[in-house]
Design a protein around this motif. Structure first.
Motif, PDB file in Angstrom:
ATOM      1  N   THR A 240      46.944  29.536  41.160  1.00  0.00           N
ATOM      2  CA  THR A 240      45.675  28.817  41.184  1.00  0.00           C
ATOM      3  C   THR A 240      44.896  29.141  42.454  1.00  0.00           C
ATOM      4  OG1 THR A 240      46.656  27.013  39.900  1.00  0.00           O
ATOM      5  CG2 THR A 240      44.619  26.531  41.063  1.00  0.00           C
ATOM      6  N   GLN A 241      45.600  29.129  43.589  1.00  0.00           N
ATOM      7  CA  GLN A 241      44.947  29.460  44.864  1.00  0.00           C
ATOM      8  C   GLN A 241      44.439  30.904  44.857  1.00  0.00           C
ATOM      9  OE1 GLN A 241      48.064  28.574  47.658  1.00  0.00           O
ATOM     10  NE2 GLN A 241      47.584  26.364  47.717  1.00  0.00           N
ATOM     11  N   PHE A 242      45.216  31.821  44.255  1.00  0.00           N
ATOM     12  CA  PHE A 242      44.807  33.217  44.177  1.00  0.00           C
ATOM     13  C   PHE A 242      43.533  33.363  43.342  1.00  0.00           C
ATOM     14  CE2 PHE A 242      44.937  37.312  41.958  1.00  0.00           C
ATOM     15  CZ  PHE A 242      44.963  38.179  43.038  1.00  0.00           C
ATOM     16  N   ALA A 243      43.531  32.665  42.194  1.00  0.00           N
ATOM     17  CA  ALA A 243      42.339  32.734  41.340  1.00  0.00           C
ATOM     18  C   ALA A 243      41.121  32.156  42.054  1.00  0.00           C
ATOM     19  CB  ALA A 243      42.601  31.981  40.040  1.00  0.00           C
ATOM     20  N   ASP A 244      41.329  31.079  42.805  1.00  0.00           N
ATOM     21  CA  ASP A 244      40.224  30.482  43.558  1.00  0.00           C
ATOM     22  C   ASP A 244      39.726  31.438  44.638  1.00  0.00           C
ATOM     23  OD1 ASP A 244      38.622  27.993  44.137  1.00  0.00           O
ATOM     24  OD2 ASP A 244      39.618  28.220  46.086  1.00  0.00           O
TER      25      ASP A 244
ATOM     26  N   SER B 108      52.407  40.152  39.569  1.00  0.00           N
ATOM     27  CA  SER B 108      52.281  41.591  39.816  1.00  0.00           C
ATOM     28  C   SER B 108      50.996  42.143  39.189  1.00  0.00           C
ATOM     29  CB  SER B 108      53.496  42.315  39.251  1.00  0.00           C
ATOM     30  OG  SER B 108      53.390  43.708  39.440  1.00  0.00           O
ATOM     31  N   ALA B 109      50.681  41.648  37.983  1.00  0.00           N
ATOM     32  CA  ALA B 109      49.464  42.123  37.311  1.00  0.00           C
ATOM     33  C   ALA B 109      48.215  41.681  38.067  1.00  0.00           C
ATOM     34  CB  ALA B 109      49.436  41.603  35.878  1.00  0.00           C
ATOM     35  N   LEU B 110      48.205  40.425  38.580  1.00  0.00           N
ATOM     36  CA  LEU B 110      47.041  39.940  39.320  1.00  0.00           C
ATOM     37  C   LEU B 110      46.902  40.658  40.652  1.00  0.00           C
ATOM     38  CD1 LEU B 110      47.269  36.105  38.567  1.00  0.00           C
ATOM     39  CD2 LEU B 110      45.590  37.738  37.678  1.00  0.00           C
TER      40      LEU B 110
END
Length: 244
Positions: free
Chosen positions: A200-204, A228-230
């Protein structure tokens, strides 16, 4: 971690279910413990009544026999219980904790009625003489050929004091079990919630243009594959923007 709604949804329900289970098991165990303790007391009173009956008859036949009241007082002290001798008509002959002359007729007492009809009787009730809760056991017997009711009783407050120590042990065991369960729930909830919180933090971060942020790699599983994909996607976006 406690600020995470996902962590709370994973941790709190399981912890509350475990605590409720511990409380229910503790409650049922306490009731069973009390029942077993009362059963042991009743068996002890039953055994003591047989002993007292034999002792009274043996001492009554002896040359140095004491008055019945003195015998009852002595036996009551030795066995740590209340001893009452009652005639078939309900008249109290002797009692080691009260004056028989000032005691009511005991013919209608539940344990006495059962002893007269069935040979023995047990009841837990408030004493009309002492105004305290007692456990009673009455037995139909004979003294020098005369029918009598021998009744033994112990104060319920003494039993409650003994049970209080046992209940305390149950409470301590329950608290320890709840703490251990809480730690286990915390570990597994954190283990499952932390990767999702990081995602969630990564997406934000990506939404705010931070392409330098990366997710810590996981050993295996779907979360590791997604992480890994993100990370690869973030690398590609970063290279794309830097080359343009």
């Amino acid at each position: 971690m406690f600020t995470s709604p996902l962590f709370r949804r994973l941790f709190l329900p399981y912890f509350l279910v475990i605590c409720c289970s511990i409380a229910v098991v503790g409650f049922l165990s306490a009731r069973r413990l009390r029942s077993l303790h009362l059963s042991n007391v009743e068996n002890k009173l039953r055994d003591n009544s047989v002993l007292i009956s034999h002792l009274l008859n043996a001492r009554n036949r002896a040359a140095e026999a004491q008055p019945l009241v003195q015998e009852v007082n002595q036996l009551g002290r030795e066995l740590s219980c209340r001893v009452t001798i009652i005639k078939p008509d309900g008249t109290v002959v002797a009692d080691n904790e009260a004056d028989p002359e000032h005691m009511e007729n005991h013919r209608t007492r539940p344990e006495v009625m059962d002893a007269m009809s069935r040979g023995e009787g047990i009841s837990i009730r408030k004493s009309g003489t002492l105004h305290e809760d007692l456990v009673y056991y009455a037995r139909r017997t004979e003294l020098s050929g005369s029918p009598l009711i021998l009744r033994l009783s112990v104060h319920l407050r003494e039993l409650d004091r003994e049970l209080a120590n046992l209940y305390l042990g149950l409470v301590i065991a329950g608290v320890v079990a709840a703490v251990v369960a809480g730690l286990i729930c915390f570990y597994f909830a954190r283990r499952h919630a932390l990767p999702l919180v990081e995602l969630t933090q990564f997406a934000d971060s990506l939404a705010h243009g931070d392409l330098a942020h990366r997710i810590r790699p996981r050993a295996s599983g779907e979360i590791a594959t997604l992480s890994s994909a993100l990370n690869s996607m973030a690398d590609s976006l970063s290279k794309l923007l830097s080359s343009s």
